[in-house]
Design a protein around this motif. Structure first.
Motif, PDB file in Angstrom:
ATOM      1  N   VAL A  99       9.508  -1.683   4.999  1.00 49.45           N
ATOM      2  CA  VAL A  99       8.466  -0.804   5.527  1.00 49.45           C
ATOM      3  C   VAL A  99       8.278   0.389   4.604  1.00 49.45           C
ATOM      4  O   VAL A  99       7.150   0.756   4.238  1.00 49.45           O
ATOM      5  CB  VAL A  99       8.811  -0.340   6.959  1.00 49.45           C
ATOM      6  N   THR A 100       9.368   1.005   4.187  1.00 46.52           N
ATOM      7  CA  THR A 100       9.290   2.190   3.333  1.00 46.52           C
ATOM      8  C   THR A 100       8.643   1.868   1.994  1.00 46.52           C
ATOM      9  O   THR A 100       7.777   2.605   1.508  1.00 46.52           O
ATOM     10  CB  THR A 100      10.691   2.770   3.120  1.00 46.52           C
ATOM     11  N   THR A 101       9.055   0.760   1.377  1.00 49.67           N
ATOM     12  CA  THR A 101       8.527   0.460   0.046  1.00 49.67           C
ATOM     13  C   THR A 101       7.074  -0.005   0.093  1.00 49.67           C
ATOM     14  O   THR A 101       6.283   0.357  -0.793  1.00 49.67           O
ATOM     15  CB  THR A 101       9.398  -0.582  -0.671  1.00 49.67           C
ATOM     16  N   TYR A 102       6.699  -0.768   1.127  1.00 47.67           N
ATOM     17  CA  TYR A 102       5.293  -1.176   1.212  1.00 47.67           C
ATOM     18  C   TYR A 102       4.401   0.017   1.538  1.00 47.67           C
ATOM     19  O   TYR A 102       3.312   0.172   0.960  1.00 47.67           O
ATOM     20  CB  TYR A 102       5.114  -2.280   2.247  1.00 47.67           C
ATOM     21  N   ALA A 103       4.860   0.897   2.431  1.00 50.38           N
ATOM     22  CA  ALA A 103       4.093   2.113   2.709  1.00 50.38           C
ATOM     23  C   ALA A 103       3.942   2.939   1.440  1.00 50.38           C
ATOM     24  O   ALA A 103       2.871   3.497   1.160  1.00 50.38           O
ATOM     25  CB  ALA A 103       4.779   2.928   3.802  1.00 50.38           C
ATOM     26  N   GLY A 104       5.019   3.030   0.648  1.00 56.44           N
ATOM     27  CA  GLY A 104       4.950   3.771  -0.611  1.00 56.44           C
ATOM     28  C   GLY A 104       3.937   3.174  -1.568  1.00 56.44           C
ATOM     29  O   GLY A 104       3.150   3.901  -2.200  1.00 56.44           O
ATOM     30  N   LEU A 105       3.927   1.850  -1.688  1.00 63.26           N
ATOM     31  CA  LEU A 105       2.960   1.207  -2.583  1.00 63.26           C
ATOM     32  C   LEU A 105       1.529   1.476  -2.146  1.00 63.26           C
ATOM     33  O   LEU A 105       0.646   1.686  -2.988  1.00 63.26           O
ATOM     34  CB  LEU A 105       3.222  -0.305  -2.612  1.00 63.26           C
ATOM     35  N   PHE A 353      11.071   7.810   0.849  1.00 69.86           N
ATOM     36  CA  PHE A 353      10.617   8.138   2.201  1.00 69.86           C
ATOM     37  C   PHE A 353      10.212   9.606   2.292  1.00 69.86           C
ATOM     38  O   PHE A 353       9.142   9.935   2.820  1.00 69.86           O
ATOM     39  CB  PHE A 353      11.735   7.821   3.190  1.00 69.86           C
ATOM     40  N   LEU A 354      11.023  10.495   1.754  1.00 68.82           N
ATOM     41  CA  LEU A 354      10.697  11.923   1.778  1.00 68.82           C
ATOM     42  C   LEU A 354       9.471  12.234   0.924  1.00 68.82           C
ATOM     43  O   LEU A 354       8.687  13.133   1.254  1.00 68.82           O
ATOM     44  CB  LEU A 354      11.895  12.742   1.309  1.00 68.82           C
ATOM     45  N   THR A 355       9.284  11.494  -0.149  1.00 71.23           N
ATOM     46  CA  THR A 355       8.131  11.724  -1.021  1.00 71.23           C
ATOM     47  C   THR A 355       6.812  11.524  -0.276  1.00 71.23           C
ATOM     48  O   THR A 355       5.796  12.139  -0.620  1.00 71.23           O
ATOM     49  CB  THR A 355       8.205  10.785  -2.238  1.00 71.23           C
ATOM     50  N   LEU A 356       6.832  10.702   0.755  1.00 75.21           N
ATOM     51  CA  LEU A 356       5.613  10.449   1.522  1.00 75.21           C
ATOM     52  C   LEU A 356       5.112  11.692   2.248  1.00 75.21           C
ATOM     53  O   LEU A 356       3.973  11.714   2.723  1.00 75.21           O
ATOM     54  CB  LEU A 356       5.850   9.314   2.520  1.00 75.21           C
ATOM     55  N   VAL A 373       4.338   7.774   7.995  1.00 76.40           N
ATOM     56  CA  VAL A 373       4.437   6.315   8.078  1.00 76.40           C
ATOM     57  C   VAL A 373       3.831   5.804   9.382  1.00 76.40           C
ATOM     58  O   VAL A 373       3.135   4.777   9.401  1.00 76.40           O
ATOM     59  CB  VAL A 373       5.900   5.854   7.942  1.00 76.40           C
ATOM     60  N   ARG A 374       4.069   6.526  10.459  1.00 79.41           N
ATOM     61  CA  ARG A 374       3.480   6.106  11.740  1.00 79.41           C
ATOM     62  C   ARG A 374       1.950   6.135  11.663  1.00 79.41           C
ATOM     63  O   ARG A 374       1.282   5.212  12.125  1.00 79.41           O
ATOM     64  CB  ARG A 374       3.976   7.018  12.867  1.00 79.41           C
ATOM     65  N   GLY A 375       1.394   7.197  11.057  1.00 72.96           N
ATOM     66  CA  GLY A 375      -0.059   7.275  10.917  1.00 72.96           C
ATOM     67  C   GLY A 375      -0.602   6.147  10.053  1.00 72.96           C
ATOM     68  O   GLY A 375      -1.644   5.551  10.374  1.00 72.96           O
TER      69      GLY A 375
END
Length: 507
Positions: A99-105, A353-356, A373-375
């Motif tokens: 989840v974290t890496t796909y959200a980051g991409l 995660f924090l970078t987001l 991430v929730r948004g």
């Protein structure tokens, strides 16, 4: 050996990148395709999976799984091959890194990089910086020993050999955390428990390399990085095997035989001996005083490189209006997520995660990143399954007792990713069964080389999720999660699920 602050803000970068919330909705249809039939399909577990769960004394009620086509809209096969308790929220352990890496991409883009600006706050003359050297952390997840050396080499390239003032470390990009590295499981010296830091250097870890020299009966110890103000034992005596002669089979538990005393941050020592049969080995530990690690590492390496520091290393703010002398740029996000997923690097995942939430006032925080991430999830996938499919995140790494996701929610995300522009980067970041990363030693016979999967294990949770390729050319999403005190012992059941998917998907 182990695993800047932005010259333009994270907001500016997100505006420059083609992915934004307005465009995320364009992919909503791809995510909704997976809704068709995720709760339909086989509700009976494959016999081999059920047998292995029983052998590990794990009840079926502790297991949840989905096996479904990666792109059902392309082949008309919307119904899953298997859907078992798929709507139940489970702790996925390190599988949450997906989840974290796909959200980051999607939110940052695969070419995103972190920058670490360095400032010379004073004039430079005759090799002397008459003032302070300021290093401003921007959350770089991979400012490892080699790249720290390059950073300091560039400082010397400015003509600086002596710093008359201080080395000032600006770590304000991330909000201060009160969490202790030992809070999760009491293992504060384990590198996987290292906490994130806006100026994360070498994962706040010390790598000790033992090199035996039979000629003088001792093993020399090399420490990377060198830490200023810390006494580091230079060597230990060698010991032979049980028969008085060393053989390669006599290495055993060399760490216990060394009798380490590593709790004192000012002294790293060993009361035992090192087995000559072990040859050269390296051992990484998290430094016991993480708050002072970065300062000690920078000061120690600066002096080892021939530099002089008249002042001290301290924390402080970057002077307003000062322009950086240069910026150290990280590898791209596409490269970073390979380390995160292939080797399940917790602190790198937490840095991402924090970078987001870097653009938030007051510094990035877990709370702000959870909101981000929730948004993103709600805009991309909606609140399906009564909102239960929306993942519950803690720090984004899976090293948590609180994180939850449903198998069907994770499967839907993986399906959406499969038909997105980020698919090549995400899939390439996943371990290949029996080939590399955390799955290099996979015992699966059927799926070796045929699956890109993220694994995760805690004391009461184990999981596998990702993509399975079949000899027929079919591509499947497989998600399997077990939550139970015996979960680690049931890992073969997850591998059997993957093997079953390879065979069933080829029919």
């Amino acid at each position: 050996m182990l695993f800047s602050f932005l010259s333009r803000s994270a907001t500016a970068r997100s505006r420059a990148h083609p992915v934004c919330y307005a465009r995320l909705t364009q992919g909503l249809l791809a995510g909704l395709v997976a809704l068709i039939g995720l709760n339909a399909g086989a509700q009976t577990l494959p016999p081999e999976v059920e047998a292995l769960l029983a052998r590990a004394k794990v009840p079926r009620e502790a297991f949840a799984a989905v096996v479904v086509d990666a792109a059902p809209a392309l082949n008309g096969k919307a119904a899953p091959l298997l859907s078992y308790r798929a709507g139940n929220a489970m702790n996925p352990a390190s599988v949450m890194k997906l989840v974290t890496t796909y959200a980051g991409l999607e939110l940052l883009g695969p070419a995103y990089t972190w920058t670490t600006p360095v400032y010379a706050d004073g004039p430079i003359a005759d090799g002397v910086l008459n003032g302070n050297l300021v290093i401003q952390g921007g959350g770089d997840p991979k400012l490892v020993m080699e790249r720290l050396w390059l950073l300091l080499r560039r400082v010397q390239g400015l003509g600086i050999k002596t710093i008359s003032g201080d080395i000032v470390l600006d770590r304000s990009a991330f909000a201060a955390s009160t969490q202790n590295p030992g809070d999760f499981d009491g293992e504060a010296l384990r590198p996987y428990n290292v906490q994130p830091d806006a100026l994360l250097v070498n994962y706040k870890s010390v790598v000790m390399t033992f090199v035996p020299n039979p000629g003088n009966g001792s093993a020399s110890i090399r420490y990377d990085p060198p830490l200023a103000g810390v006494q580091m034992q230079a060597s230990v005596p060698l010991s032979a095997g049980s028969n008085g002669r060393s053989t390669l089979g006599d290495c055993g538990d060399y760490r216990a035989q060394l009798q380490p005393d590593l709790a004192d941050p000012l002294r790293l020592a060993f009361a035992g001996s090192y087995p000559v049969a072990c040859g050269e080995k390296s051992w990484a530990i998290a430094y016991p005083d993480p708050a002072r690690y970065v300062g000690r590492a920078i000061a120690g390496l600066w002096r080892e490189m021939g530099g002089t520091l008249d002042g001290r290393v301290r924390e402080g703010a970057t002077p307003s209006g000062l322009k950086p002398a240069f910026e150290m740029e990280s590898p791209s996000l596409a490269e970073v997520i390979r380390d995160i997923n292939k080797f399940s690097n917790n602190v790198m995942a937490q840095q991402l995660f924090l970078t987001l939430s870097l653009q938030r006032p007051g510094g990035a925080s877990n709370e702000a990143s959870r909101e981000a991430v929730r948004g993103w999830w709600l805009a991309r996938f909606g609140a399906q399954n009564g909102g239960a499919d929306v993942p519950v995140l803690d720090n984004g790494s899976g090293l948590s007792r609180l994180e939850r996701v449903t198998p069907q929610g994770l499967a839907r995300m993986l399906q959406t990713a499969y038909v997105s522009g980020a698919m090549p980067e995400l899939m390439a970041s996943l371990p290949i069964t029996g080939v590399d990363g955390t799955l290099k030693r996979s015992r699966s016979q059927v799926s070796q080389g045929w699956a890109h999967l993220k694994s995760g294990t805690l004391r009461d949770a184990t999981a596998l999720a990702g993509y399975v390729h079949t000899p027929s050319g079919r591509r499947l999403v497989v998600v399997g999660i077990i939550n139970h005190p015996n979960a680690p012992a049931a890992r073969p059941a997850l591998e059997a699920l993957v093997d079953w998917a390879v065979k069933e998907g080829s029919r």
